[in-house]
Design a protein around this motif. Structure first.
Motif, short mmCIF file in Angstrom:
data_model
loop_
_atom_site.label_atom_id
_atom_site.label_comp_id
_atom_site.label_asym_id
_atom_site.label_seq_id
_atom_site.Cartn_x
_atom_site.Cartn_y
_atom_site.Cartn_z
N SER A 50 107.31 135.50 70.48
CA SER A 50 106.61 136.75 70.75
C SER A 50 105.13 136.49 71.01
N SER A 51 104.53 137.38 71.80
CA SER A 51 103.08 137.31 72.03
C SER A 51 102.30 138.03 70.93
N ARG A 52 103.00 138.55 69.93
CA ARG A 52 102.32 139.16 68.80
C ARG A 52 101.52 138.10 68.03
N LYS A 53 100.47 138.56 67.34
CA LYS A 53 99.64 137.65 66.55
C LYS A 53 100.33 137.29 65.24
N GLU A 54 99.95 136.13 64.72
CA GLU A 54 100.48 135.66 63.44
C GLU A 54 100.21 136.65 62.32
N THR A 103 106.37 142.45 61.52
CA THR A 103 107.40 142.17 62.53
C THR A 103 108.74 141.86 61.88
N VAL A 104 108.72 141.02 60.86
CA VAL A 104 109.96 140.69 60.14
C VAL A 104 110.54 141.94 59.50
N ASP A 105 109.69 142.74 58.86
CA ASP A 105 110.16 143.98 58.23
C ASP A 105 110.82 144.90 59.26
N ASN A 106 110.17 145.04 60.42
CA ASN A 106 110.69 145.92 61.47
C ASN A 106 112.04 145.41 61.98
N LEU A 107 112.12 144.13 62.27
CA LEU A 107 113.35 143.56 62.80
C LEU A 107 114.51 143.72 61.81
N MET A 108 114.24 143.43 60.56
CA MET A 108 115.30 143.52 59.56
C MET A 108 115.69 144.97 59.28
N LYS A 109 114.72 145.85 59.35
CA LYS A 109 114.98 147.27 59.09
C LYS A 109 115.97 147.85 60.11
N VAL A 110 115.89 147.38 61.36
CA VAL A 110 116.78 147.92 62.39
C VAL A 110 118.05 147.08 62.59
N GLY A 111 118.20 146.03 61.76
CA GLY A 111 119.48 145.32 61.76
C GLY A 111 119.50 143.91 62.30
N TYR A 112 118.34 143.36 62.67
CA TYR A 112 118.30 141.97 63.13
C TYR A 112 118.17 141.04 61.92
N HIS A 113 118.92 139.96 61.95
CA HIS A 113 118.81 138.96 60.89
C HIS A 113 119.46 137.67 61.38
N GLY A 114 119.12 136.58 60.73
CA GLY A 114 119.78 135.31 61.03
C GLY A 114 119.15 134.50 62.15
N TRP A 115 117.95 134.86 62.62
CA TRP A 115 117.30 134.04 63.63
C TRP A 115 116.80 132.74 62.98
N ALA A 116 116.66 131.71 63.80
CA ALA A 116 116.24 130.40 63.28
C ALA A 116 114.75 130.35 63.02
N SER A 117 113.96 130.99 63.90
CA SER A 117 112.50 130.95 63.75
C SER A 117 111.88 132.09 64.54
N LEU A 118 110.81 132.64 63.97
CA LEU A 118 109.99 133.63 64.67
C LEU A 118 108.65 132.98 64.98
N ILE A 119 108.39 132.80 66.27
CA ILE A 119 107.18 132.10 66.71
C ILE A 119 106.16 133.14 67.18
N LEU A 120 105.00 133.18 66.52
CA LEU A 120 103.94 134.11 66.84
C LEU A 120 102.67 133.35 67.20
N ARG A 121 101.70 134.05 67.77
CA ARG A 121 100.48 133.40 68.25
C ARG A 121 99.48 133.18 67.12
N GLY A 122 99.14 131.90 66.90
CA GLY A 122 98.09 131.57 65.96
C GLY A 122 96.73 131.73 66.61
N LEU A 123 95.68 131.41 65.87
CA LEU A 123 94.32 131.58 66.38
C LEU A 123 94.10 130.75 67.64
N ASP A 124 94.58 129.52 67.66
CA ASP A 124 94.39 128.66 68.84
C ASP A 124 95.16 129.20 70.05
N ASP A 125 96.30 129.80 69.80
CA ASP A 125 97.14 130.30 70.89
C ASP A 125 96.53 131.51 71.59
N GLU A 126 95.66 132.24 70.90
CA GLU A 126 95.11 133.47 71.45
C GLU A 126 94.21 133.23 72.66
#
Length: 256
Positions: free
Chosen positions: A170-174, A180-203
């Motif tokens: 995702s292009s969302r910030k770290e 983001t995790v709360d939102n995804l799990m709240k609507v029924g997503y689970h079991g992904w291997a990794s959630l990759i978000l933008r760190g300070l260097d990535d911005e």
């Protein structure tokens, strides 16, 4: 006589068909709609060329097209277009992949407007007709209220059940990880291997560069990326490429 009768019947059927077709210029309703909304053709052309990546890096939807884009993105046609894309993913999955079962088969999903929808936010903020206010959008994201997109929700779980590891890039910030995790799990997503978000260097990177680098790290770890689903061209362009990419419709905003 019989030939003349058949010819007349054929011509009659042809003209009836032309008159009945909603899209045809012979249809009086089509001409009336065009007169009532002179921007209709222009705005639909603008939308299509956004999806084709011919129109790039726009900061806002043209004001005369905001209502057209709003109607499309909240319509049954948007849902049908998205479902069609997902059907193509399923068709590809049915014949593409020689899964090795070694834990290295991978699939990538974008998050916003791929797994969950930002349309509730944009309904209250100009529906693309104004430049995106990052602070306002991120404040909304922290509320973790984005609904799931049904078409990709089902696909997500089908892919996971095949034993393919799912990576969310995702292009969302770290700083938005918890929300983001709360939102995804709240609507029924689970079991992904990794959630990759933008760190300070990535911005400081363009989204396309950041996401390509995320894929490179996965490939360097030995993962085989069978496919990507995203709503932005920046989610699927760049090297290394996945074996297939699938673009979902979104003409509200552009991330490069």
């Amino acid at each position: 006589m019989a030939r003349k009768t058949l010819l007349l019947l054929a011509l009659t059927c042809l003209f009836i068909g032309l008159a009945a077709a909603d899209w045809n210029i012979l249809n009086p309703k089509w001409r009336l709609d065009a007169k009532q909304d002179p921007w209709k053709n222009y705005c639909e052309s603008w939308r299509i060329n956004v999806e084709l990546n011919n129109i790039r890096e726009f900061e806002a939807v043209p004001q005369e097209c905001v209502n057209h884009i709003k109607k499309y993105m909240t319509s049954s046609q948007y849902a049908a277009d998205s479902e069609r894309a997902i059907e193509e993913v399923k068709l590809y999955l049915s014949r593409c992949c020689s899964l090795k079962g070694d834990g290295k088969d991978a699939w990538i999903f974008d998050v916003d407007d791929t797994l969950i929808s930002t349309i509730p936010y944009f309904k209250k903020h100009g529906f693309g007709g104004e430049k995106v206010n990052s602070s306002s959008l991120e404040a909304w994201m922290k509320e973790s209220k984005a609904p799931a997109l049904d078409h990709t929700f089902r696909l997500f779980h089908e892919i996971k059940d095949k034993g393919i590891k799912i990576f969310l890039v995702s292009s969302r910030k770290e700083t938005l990880r918890s929300s983001t995790v709360d939102n995804l799990m709240k609507v029924g997503y689970h079991g992904w291997a990794s959630l990759i978000l933008r760190g300070l260097d990535d911005e400081y990177m363009h989204v396309e560069q950041y996401k390509a680098l995320a894929r490179k790290k996965l490939v360097d770890q030995g993962y085989r990326i069978w496919g990507i689903v995203g709503d932005q061209w920046s989610s699927i362009k760049g090297l290394p490429e996945a074996k297939r990419t699938f673009k979902l419709p979104n003409s509200i905003y552009y991330l490069s």
